[in-house]
Design a protein around this motif. Structure first.
Motif, PDB file in Angstrom:
ATOM      1  N   ASP A 197       0.845  -1.194   0.000  1.00  0.00           N
ATOM      2  CA  ASP A 197       0.000   0.000   0.000  1.00  0.00           C
ATOM      3  C   ASP A 197       0.883   1.247   0.000  1.00  0.00           C
ATOM      4  O   ASP A 197       1.736   1.417   0.861  1.00  0.00           O
ATOM      5  CB  ASP A 197      -0.899  -0.002   1.230  1.00  0.00           C
ATOM      6  N   ALA A 198       0.669   2.139  -0.991  1.00  0.00           N
ATOM      7  CA  ALA A 198       1.434   3.379  -1.091  1.00  0.00           C
ATOM      8  C   ALA A 198       0.574   4.596  -0.747  1.00  0.00           C
ATOM      9  O   ALA A 198       0.971   5.718  -0.990  1.00  0.00           O
ATOM     10  CB  ALA A 198       2.016   3.529  -2.495  1.00  0.00           C
ATOM     11  N   GLY A 199      -0.599   4.382  -0.182  1.00  0.00           N
ATOM     12  CA  GLY A 199      -1.485   5.481   0.202  1.00  0.00           C
ATOM     13  C   GLY A 199      -2.204   6.091  -0.989  1.00  0.00           C
ATOM     14  O   GLY A 199      -1.780   5.972  -2.125  1.00  0.00           O
ATOM     15  N   LYS A 200      -3.325   6.752  -0.728  1.00  0.00           N
ATOM     16  CA  LYS A 200      -4.126   7.424  -1.749  1.00  0.00           C
ATOM     17  C   LYS A 200      -4.473   6.514  -2.926  1.00  0.00           C
ATOM     18  O   LYS A 200      -4.357   6.886  -4.084  1.00  0.00           O
ATOM     19  CB  LYS A 200      -3.415   8.684  -2.256  1.00  0.00           C
ATOM     20  N   ASN A 201      -4.903   5.294  -2.631  1.00  0.00           N
ATOM     21  CA  ASN A 201      -5.293   4.291  -3.629  1.00  0.00           C
ATOM     22  C   ASN A 201      -4.177   3.936  -4.602  1.00  0.00           C
ATOM     23  O   ASN A 201      -4.436   3.548  -5.734  1.00  0.00           O
ATOM     24  CB  ASN A 201      -6.544   4.725  -4.390  1.00  0.00           C
ATOM     25  N   ARG A 202      -2.934   4.103  -4.194  1.00  0.00           N
ATOM     26  CA  ARG A 202      -1.797   3.708  -5.032  1.00  0.00           C
ATOM     27  C   ARG A 202      -1.202   2.415  -4.492  1.00  0.00           C
ATOM     28  O   ARG A 202      -1.228   2.169  -3.288  1.00  0.00           O
ATOM     29  CB  ARG A 202      -0.745   4.807  -5.067  1.00  0.00           C
ATOM     30  N   VAL A 203      -0.651   1.631  -5.402  1.00  0.00           N
ATOM     31  CA  VAL A 203      -0.091   0.326  -5.059  1.00  0.00           C
ATOM     32  C   VAL A 203       1.316   0.223  -5.624  1.00  0.00           C
ATOM     33  O   VAL A 203       1.567   0.644  -6.749  1.00  0.00           O
ATOM     34  CB  VAL A 203      -0.979  -0.804  -5.644  1.00  0.00           C
ATOM     35  N   ILE A 204       2.219  -0.342  -4.842  1.00  0.00           N
ATOM     36  CA  ILE A 204       3.561  -0.647  -5.325  1.00  0.00           C
ATOM     37  C   ILE A 204       3.623  -2.149  -5.529  1.00  0.00           C
ATOM     38  O   ILE A 204       3.417  -2.922  -4.592  1.00  0.00           O
ATOM     39  CB  ILE A 204       4.633  -0.194  -4.305  1.00  0.00           C
ATOM     40  N   GLY A 205       3.870  -2.563  -6.759  1.00  0.00           N
ATOM     41  CA  GLY A 205       4.030  -3.974  -7.061  1.00  0.00           C
ATOM     42  C   GLY A 205       5.464  -4.388  -6.732  1.00  0.00           C
ATOM     43  O   GLY A 205       6.404  -3.762  -7.205  1.00  0.00           O
ATOM     44  N   ALA A 206       5.627  -5.406  -5.903  1.00  0.00           N
ATOM     45  CA  ALA A 206       6.962  -5.801  -5.468  1.00  0.00           C
ATOM     46  C   ALA A 206       7.190  -7.290  -5.700  1.00  0.00           C
ATOM     47  O   ALA A 206       6.250  -8.083  -5.619  1.00  0.00           O
ATOM     48  CB  ALA A 206       7.147  -5.460  -3.996  1.00  0.00           C
ATOM     49  N   HIS A 207       8.439  -7.622  -5.998  1.00  0.00           N
ATOM     50  CA  HIS A 207       8.826  -9.027  -6.133  1.00  0.00           C
ATOM     51  C   HIS A 207      10.294  -9.173  -5.765  1.00  0.00           C
ATOM     52  O   HIS A 207      11.066  -8.221  -5.863  1.00  0.00           O
ATOM     53  CB  HIS A 207       8.572  -9.531  -7.557  1.00  0.00           C
ATOM     54  N   PHE A 208      10.676 -10.349  -5.341  1.00  0.00           N
ATOM     55  CA  PHE A 208      12.058 -10.598  -4.950  1.00  0.00           C
ATOM     56  C   PHE A 208      12.924 -10.825  -6.182  1.00  0.00           C
ATOM     57  O   PHE A 208      12.481 -11.420  -7.170  1.00  0.00           O
ATOM     58  CB  PHE A 208      12.146 -11.824  -4.041  1.00  0.00           C
ATOM     59  N   THR A 209      14.163 -10.334  -6.118  1.00  0.00           N
ATOM     60  CA  THR A 209      15.116 -10.595  -7.200  1.00  0.00           C
ATOM     61  C   THR A 209      15.537 -12.053  -7.168  1.00  0.00           C
ATOM     62  O   THR A 209      15.827 -12.627  -8.205  1.00  0.00           O
ATOM     63  CB  THR A 209      16.358  -9.690  -7.076  1.00  0.00           C
ATOM     64  N   ASN A 210      15.543 -12.647  -5.981  1.00  0.00           N
ATOM     65  CA  ASN A 210      15.847 -14.061  -5.816  1.00  0.00           C
ATOM     66  C   ASN A 210      14.543 -14.839  -5.930  1.00  0.00           C
ATOM     67  O   ASN A 210      13.687 -14.773  -5.041  1.00  0.00           O
ATOM     68  CB  ASN A 210      16.501 -14.295  -4.452  1.00  0.00           C
ATOM     69  N   ALA A 211      14.381 -15.588  -7.004  1.00  0.00           N
ATOM     70  CA  ALA A 211      13.131 -16.313  -7.247  1.00  0.00           C
ATOM     71  C   ALA A 211      12.934 -17.480  -6.284  1.00  0.00           C
ATOM     72  O   ALA A 211      11.864 -18.077  -6.237  1.00  0.00           O
ATOM     73  CB  ALA A 211      13.086 -16.817  -8.683  1.00  0.00           C
ATOM     74  N   GLY A 212      13.931 -17.813  -5.489  1.00  0.00           N
ATOM     75  CA  GLY A 212      13.825 -18.924  -4.548  1.00  0.00           C
ATOM     76  C   GLY A 212      13.129 -18.564  -3.250  1.00  0.00           C
ATOM     77  O   GLY A 212      12.935 -19.415  -2.386  1.00  0.00           O
ATOM     78  N   ILE A 213      12.730 -17.314  -3.081  1.00  0.00           N
ATOM     79  CA  ILE A 213      12.058 -16.872  -1.856  1.00  0.00           C
ATOM     80  C   ILE A 213      10.579 -17.243  -1.934  1.00  0.00           C
ATOM     81  O   ILE A 213       9.915 -16.992  -2.935  1.00  0.00           O
ATOM     82  CB  ILE A 213      12.185 -15.347  -1.661  1.00  0.00           C
ATOM     83  N   ASN A 214      10.057 -17.823  -0.860  1.00  0.00           N
ATOM     84  CA  ASN A 214       8.631 -18.143  -0.769  1.00  0.00           C
ATOM     85  C   ASN A 214       8.023 -17.365   0.381  1.00  0.00           C
ATOM     86  O   ASN A 214       8.478 -17.464   1.517  1.00  0.00           O
ATOM     87  CB  ASN A 214       8.420 -19.644  -0.546  1.00  0.00           C
ATOM     88  N   LEU A 215       7.004 -16.565   0.086  1.00  0.00           N
ATOM     89  CA  LEU A 215       6.326 -15.764   1.104  1.00  0.00           C
ATOM     90  C   LEU A 215       5.023 -16.439   1.521  1.00  0.00           C
ATOM     91  O   LEU A 215       4.267 -16.901   0.663  1.00  0.00           O
ATOM     92  CB  LEU A 215       5.999 -14.369   0.573  1.00  0.00           C
ATOM     93  N   PRO A 216       4.713 -16.465   2.808  1.00  0.00           N
ATOM     94  CA  PRO A 216       3.437 -17.030   3.248  1.00  0.00           C
ATOM     95  C   PRO A 216       2.287 -16.055   3.000  1.00  0.00           C
ATOM     96  O   PRO A 216       2.482 -14.837   3.027  1.00  0.00           O
ATOM     97  CB  PRO A 216       3.649 -17.260   4.745  1.00  0.00           C
ATOM     98  N   LYS A 217       1.096 -16.573   2.766  1.00  0.00           N
ATOM     99  CA  LYS A 217      -0.097 -15.738   2.551  1.00  0.00           C
ATOM    100  C   LYS A 217      -0.435 -14.914   3.789  1.00  0.00           C
ATOM    101  O   LYS A 217      -1.065 -13.878   3.693  1.00  0.00           O
ATOM    102  CB  LYS A 217      -1.306 -16.610   2.185  1.00  0.00           C
ATOM    103  N   GLN A 218       0.015 -15.382   4.987  1.00  0.00           N
ATOM    104  CA  GLN A 218      -0.292 -14.675   6.232  1.00  0.00           C
ATOM    105  C   GLN A 218       0.397 -13.317   6.308  1.00  0.00           C
ATOM    106  O   GLN A 218       0.139 -12.532   7.210  1.00  0.00           O
ATOM    107  CB  GLN A 218       0.153 -15.498   7.447  1.00  0.00           C
ATOM    108  N   LEU A 219       1.262 -13.003   5.370  1.00  0.00           N
ATOM    109  CA  LEU A 219       1.958 -11.716   5.354  1.00  0.00           C
ATOM    110  C   LEU A 219       1.001 -10.565   5.031  1.00  0.00           C
ATOM    111  O   LEU A 219       1.275  -9.419   5.373  1.00  0.00           O
ATOM    112  CB  LEU A 219       3.091 -11.769   4.328  1.00  0.00           C
TER     113      LEU A 219
END
Length: 154
Positions: free
Chosen positions: A77-99
């Motif tokens: 969330d970047a505020g004021k209805n703006r969104v920052i799309g983010a991804h890891f440079t290392n494709a081996g990272i797995n993020l949990p949905k609970q984040l």
């Protein structure tokens, strides 16, 4: 004997079920530990970038949702209805949905997204003499972030 086997089975089942709902602890790191020297709010990133197209920085913000667990794709969330799309440079990272819904600190490279005139960038060339235009602000996603490290803040 049957009673002991039954109790052990129930104990193992409870432990297995309880592990799925373990909350993510404060300070948990994915990738590299973020450098917090240049830390700023995600809502101030676009203003801070000014006319620069790419900067290396660390930002803090709330995760809206985890798009893909594998590879670490998420929206911040970047505020004021703006969104920052983010991804890891290392494709081996797995993020949990609970984040989702948690406040995080991320470090990496922020870049403004551009499109070429008449989508000629798809063909590998651009119209000579014309400048590139910024992505339409109505899309809600103008900045992308290549994450090197993420730490859960709250």
């Amino acid at each position: 004997m049957k009673l002991i086997v039954l109790l052990i089975s129930i104990l193992i089942a409870n432990v297995a079920i309880a592990q799925k709902h373990v909350p993510l602890p404060h300070g948990m790191v994915f990738g590299e530990k973020p450098d917090t020297i240049t830390l700023m709010q995600a809502s101030k990133l676009e203003t801070f970038m000014g006319k620069k197209t790419r900067i290396t920085t660390a930002i803090t913000g709330k995760v809206i949702k985890v798009i893909k667990e594998k590879g670490g794709w998420f929206e911040l969330d970047a505020g004021k209805n703006r969104v920052i799309g983010a991804h890891f440079t290392n494709a081996g990272i797995n993020l949990p949905k609970q984040l989702a819904g948690r406040t995080v600190i991320i470090s990496g490279i922020a870049a403004k997204q551009f499109i070429a005139d008449d989508l000629q960038h798809m063909a590998g060339d651009t119209v000579s003499g014309k400048k590139q235009h910024k992505v339409n602000t109505n899309s809600g996603r103008k900045i992308s972030f290549e994450v090197k490290g993420l730490m859960i803040d709250q």
